[in-house]
Design an enzyme around this catalytic site. Sequence first.
Site, short mmCIF file in Angstrom:
data_model
loop_
_atom_site.label_atom_id
_atom_site.label_comp_id
_atom_site.label_asym_id
_atom_site.label_seq_id
_atom_site.Cartn_x
_atom_site.Cartn_y
_atom_site.Cartn_z
N ARG A 141 19.95 125.61 102.14
CA ARG A 141 21.41 125.75 102.18
C ARG A 141 21.77 127.19 101.82
O ARG A 141 21.74 127.55 100.65
CB ARG A 141 22.03 124.76 101.18
N HIS A 180 27.70 124.90 98.13
CA HIS A 180 27.68 123.47 98.47
C HIS A 180 28.89 123.12 99.34
O HIS A 180 28.76 122.52 100.40
CB HIS A 180 27.67 122.63 97.19
N TYR A 233 24.38 129.23 89.70
CA TYR A 233 23.14 128.50 89.39
C TYR A 233 21.96 128.87 90.29
O TYR A 233 20.90 128.30 90.17
CB TYR A 233 23.39 126.98 89.48
C1 LIG Z 1 28.57 108.25 95.81
C2 LIG Z 1 28.83 109.69 95.54
N1 LIG Z 1 28.44 110.25 94.37
C3 LIG Z 1 28.65 111.55 94.14
C4 LIG Z 1 29.28 112.33 95.08
C5 LIG Z 1 29.53 113.80 94.80
N2 LIG Z 1 28.64 114.61 95.62
C6 LIG Z 1 29.07 115.20 96.76
S1 LIG Z 1 27.86 116.02 97.55
C7 LIG Z 1 26.73 115.66 96.36
C8 LIG Z 1 25.30 116.17 96.46
C9 LIG Z 1 24.62 115.73 97.70
O1 LIG Z 1 23.43 116.45 97.86
P1 LIG Z 1 22.48 116.19 99.07
O2 LIG Z 1 22.33 114.72 99.30
O3 LIG Z 1 21.25 116.96 98.85
O4 LIG Z 1 23.29 116.76 100.33
P2 LIG Z 1 23.74 118.26 100.62
O5 LIG Z 1 25.17 118.36 100.16
O6 LIG Z 1 22.84 119.18 99.88
O7 LIG Z 1 23.63 118.45 102.09
C10 LIG Z 1 27.31 114.87 95.36
C11 LIG Z 1 26.59 114.37 94.18
C12 LIG Z 1 29.69 111.72 96.29
N3 LIG Z 1 30.26 112.40 97.27
N4 LIG Z 1 29.44 110.40 96.50
#
Ligand SMILES: Cc1ncc(C[n+]2csc(CCOP(=O)(O)OP(=O)(O)O)c2C)c(N)n1
Length: 365
Positions: free
Chosen positions: A257, A261, A270
């Site tokens: 990435r 985020h 971080y």
């Molecule tokens: C059920 C839930 N818990 C927490 C969140 C908050 N949240 C949004 S994105 C994220 C991290 C996701 O990381 P990853 O699965 O690696 O996907 P990326 O964003 O890196 O593509 C979190 C914890 C959410 N959207 N839904």
Amino acid sequence: MMQKTFDFFIPYNRFMNEQGKLEQALPEWSRDQERLIEAYETMVLIRNFDQKVVALQRTGKMGTYPSILGQEAIGVAVGQTMRKDDVLIPYYRDLPAQYLRGVRLVETLLYWGGDERGSQYQHCPEDFPNCVPISTQMCHAAGVATAFKIRGEKRAAVVTCGDGATSKGDFLESLNVAGVWQLPMVIVVNNNQWAISTPRKVQSAGQTIAQKAIGAGIEGIQVDGNDYFAISDAVQHALEKAHAGKGATLIEAISYRLGDHTTADDATRYRSKEDLKAGWEKEPIQRLRHYLLSQNLWSESQEKELQNKSTKIIETAVSDYLNTPPEPPESMFDHLFADMPAPLIEQRIDVKSLAGPGGTQQGSH
Ligand SMILES: Cc1ncc(C[n+]2csc(CCOP(=O)(O)OP(=O)(O)O)c2C)c(N)n1
Ligand SMILES: [Mg+2]
């Protein structure tokens, strides 16, 4: 003495190194030059578009947006290899796949601008909307794949998620039914090394994410997700398998990435500069461009033309978005139920009368 009951290994595949040089012979399908050009052009268009959406957010014309910077090859591979009647169940970082499936850029802008009409896809109405709750789309995909199986349809459910999502129960439960019911399901994990600020190494003690497939009795493979050929080949293999009734596949696509985020994040808090620099050296677009240039399939003048064409496409989408009148306040009730429950019908009437005749014109994108 203990005996071995079962042995497994997780294959890793890539065709092209970081410089776009081949490490092994390309698969047969890669002779389709139009397909390669389409892949490259889509990646460039989406990268430019992505940058524009971030700029719109910075100037107050867009909601929170998750940039896809650096992960374009995965979505392109998914979008190009799926058949029209397969169903895409995407998460929020699948823009190239959605674009190739027929989602219009203006729909994408409307969605991230908070307008539910952005999920009413004109050209691919059976594809699911973006899933923001982490991993819940896995269960939806298992449901879609189960429906295909029950109806005897040769269609596949293609679902995507991030590395962080693989730690959730929904992910493992869906994988389990995909295995035990031999579902026509393709699971593509975009392992971009981060789940917001949580790095991959503290996400799971498993050496790979692909090996989570083993516990469910399905095939798990890991590929270089920045190598367009490797990820395409893996998705194609998985889709052929699903269409032939031979069950599900989990593909772990290793990417990085390069952006924050979302626009609500600041990754400099971080992540080290060195880490980011190493990520840029592996990014997928320059890699494919090097390959295409080396094969005389691409030129500087085509590049210029592509940049101009992309700018026009993006400008049109942005102006269509900015000129779309906002939905009236009562529309918040409209996209949840096929048959609205009675109490909500009453509330909808109340909201409409409170908003008054001018209510529909307030606010803007
Ligand atoms: C059920 C839930 N818990 C927490 C969140 C908050 N949240 C949004 S994105 C994220 C991290 C996701 O990381 P990853 O699965 O690696 O996907 P990326 O964003 O890196 O593509 C979190 C914890 C959410 N959207 N839904
Ligand atoms: Mg991630």
